[in-house]
Design a protein around this motif. Sequence first.
Motif, short mmCIF file in Angstrom:
data_model
loop_
_atom_site.label_atom_id
_atom_site.label_comp_id
_atom_site.label_asym_id
_atom_site.label_seq_id
_atom_site.Cartn_x
_atom_site.Cartn_y
_atom_site.Cartn_z
N ASN A 59 0.85 -1.19 0.00
CA ASN A 59 0.00 0.00 0.00
C ASN A 59 0.89 1.25 0.00
N GLY A 60 0.26 2.41 -0.05
CA GLY A 60 1.02 3.66 -0.12
C GLY A 60 1.74 3.99 1.18
N LEU A 61 1.08 3.73 2.30
CA LEU A 61 1.73 3.98 3.59
C LEU A 61 3.00 3.14 3.71
N ALA A 92 -1.15 9.82 6.52
CA ALA A 92 -0.29 8.73 6.04
C ALA A 92 1.07 9.25 5.57
N VAL A 135 4.38 16.31 -1.28
CA VAL A 135 3.13 15.55 -1.44
C VAL A 135 2.34 16.26 -2.53
N ASP A 161 5.53 12.01 -2.27
CA ASP A 161 4.33 11.22 -1.98
C ASP A 161 3.38 11.46 -3.16
N ALA A 163 0.80 9.60 -3.99
CA ALA A 163 -0.43 8.83 -3.81
C ALA A 163 -1.60 9.41 -4.61
N GLN A 164 -1.64 10.75 -4.73
CA GLN A 164 -2.82 11.38 -5.34
C GLN A 164 -2.52 11.92 -6.74
N SER A 185 0.33 5.19 -4.10
CA SER A 185 -0.75 4.39 -3.51
C SER A 185 -1.71 3.98 -4.62
N TYR A 187 -4.67 2.58 -3.60
CA TYR A 187 -5.93 2.44 -2.85
C TYR A 187 -7.08 2.54 -3.87
N LYS A 190 -8.03 5.76 -5.73
CA LYS A 190 -7.02 6.57 -6.39
C LYS A 190 -7.24 6.55 -7.92
N TYR A 314 -9.19 17.50 4.00
CA TYR A 314 -9.54 16.66 5.15
C TYR A 314 -10.12 17.55 6.23
C1 LIG Z 1 -1.25 11.76 0.30
C2 LIG Z 1 -1.38 10.32 0.69
N1 LIG Z 1 -0.29 9.66 1.13
C3 LIG Z 1 -0.35 8.37 1.46
C4 LIG Z 1 -1.51 7.65 1.39
C5 LIG Z 1 -1.52 6.23 1.85
O1 LIG Z 1 -1.82 5.33 0.86
P1 LIG Z 1 -2.53 3.93 1.22
O2 LIG Z 1 -3.94 4.21 1.55
O3 LIG Z 1 -2.36 3.12 -0.01
O4 LIG Z 1 -1.77 3.35 2.38
C6 LIG Z 1 -2.67 8.30 0.94
C7 LIG Z 1 -3.97 7.65 0.76
O5 LIG Z 1 -4.60 6.94 1.26
C8 LIG Z 1 -2.60 9.67 0.59
O6 LIG Z 1 -3.69 10.33 0.17
#
Ligand SMILES: Cc1ncc(COP(=O)(O)O)c(C=O)c1O
Length: 365
Positions: A59-61, A92, A135, A161, A163-164, A185, A187, A190, A314
């Motif tokens: 996963n992204g984390l 995350a 990010v 990062d 992820a988005q 990520s 997820y 995404k 958020y």
């Molecule tokens: C900016 C950001 N970083 C990290 C993550 C973590 O990714 P994951 O949910 O795959 O662990 C997310 C999303 O969930 C995210 O939006």
Amino acid sequence: MRIPFLDLAKANAPLMPELAEAAARVIRSGRYLGGTETAALESEMAALCGKRGAVAVSNGLDALRLIVRSWVDFGKLREGDEVIVPANTYIASVLPLTEFGLRAVPVDPSEKTLNLDEEGISKALSGRTRAVMLVHLYGTPATTPGFAARLRGEGLMVIEDCAQAIGASIGGKPVGGWGDAAAFSFYPTKNIGALGDAGAVVSDDEELLAYVRALANYGSDRRYHNIAQGYNCRMDEIQAAMLRVKLRHLDQETRRRQRVADAYRNIIKHPEVTLPMHEESAVQVWHQYPVLCRRRDELRRYLEGKGVGTDVHYPEPFYQQPCYQGLFEGQWPVTDRICREIVSLPIGSVSPAEAEEIGLLINQF
Ligand SMILES: Cc1ncc(COP(=O)(O)O)c(C=O)c1O
């Protein structure tokens, strides 16, 4: 009208034949971890970012965690080192820093882009800064490849990062290719979403990639030989196969999101609603379409009453979460305001025509 914020089944439906075929291929192969789909996905992710290699992970984390843990083990980051992060990021981004005793330094984003900018980062640099986490929030690139190169030239580690923001770029330079290492990520929500959890690490640094690969597999660099006390953070072969199908459609998906964003921009004209910046010099991939409104909660209720779902990315900043009580001292007025006023309009599973309808409703708010 009934437009949910996100309907993943609807978004995935057009790909059903290809996804089902890919899943069947994996099931028939008898190889469910570390097979040809995973290896191919890694090559495709590295190529997408213009980097030497990638490691498919859980996963992204975990992608971020594995990078940070590697740098800690290599002695490149030490307990107490400062790492700059956007104050308005999802938690995350920050968890892997605090987990290893690093000092996350929240920095307010630009009010225009809702992302870190050069000025904010430059002001926050101190003698203890060792790394900067870019990010790329909401699908908009944070700063520029040139600025990332300058930070690296000054001896700082740059971790992205992504992820988005898969597919976003500036001047032909894709995000994930700017820094020392990048995390993605997959997820399900995404822009490229697995049918479950998945993520990836991308880098030019072969030593880092080999160590991340080992860490993600119990710390094992070869069978029954453990060079580190690692984890199990592998990506499932079936998820790699799903992601490869979706990657083939990434450009099409990005264009759809851009058309929806353009529809919002062309239609929405309301004195109390501020649209996100459409940055002409960047390829934005619109993971979210966040607008700001002082009467945010009222606007959400109004839209809900008209059948339109929204979300908030958020509502509470990470520095105010109970798990971080007493850890972060400072003022982040821009982030506080964003958390109060931000609302994400539907973009993941709507058409440009639906976005126009939503835009007209907002104008009547
Ligand atoms: C900016 C950001 N970083 C990290 C993550 C973590 O990714 P994951 O949910 O795959 O662990 C997310 C999303 O969930 C995210 O939006």
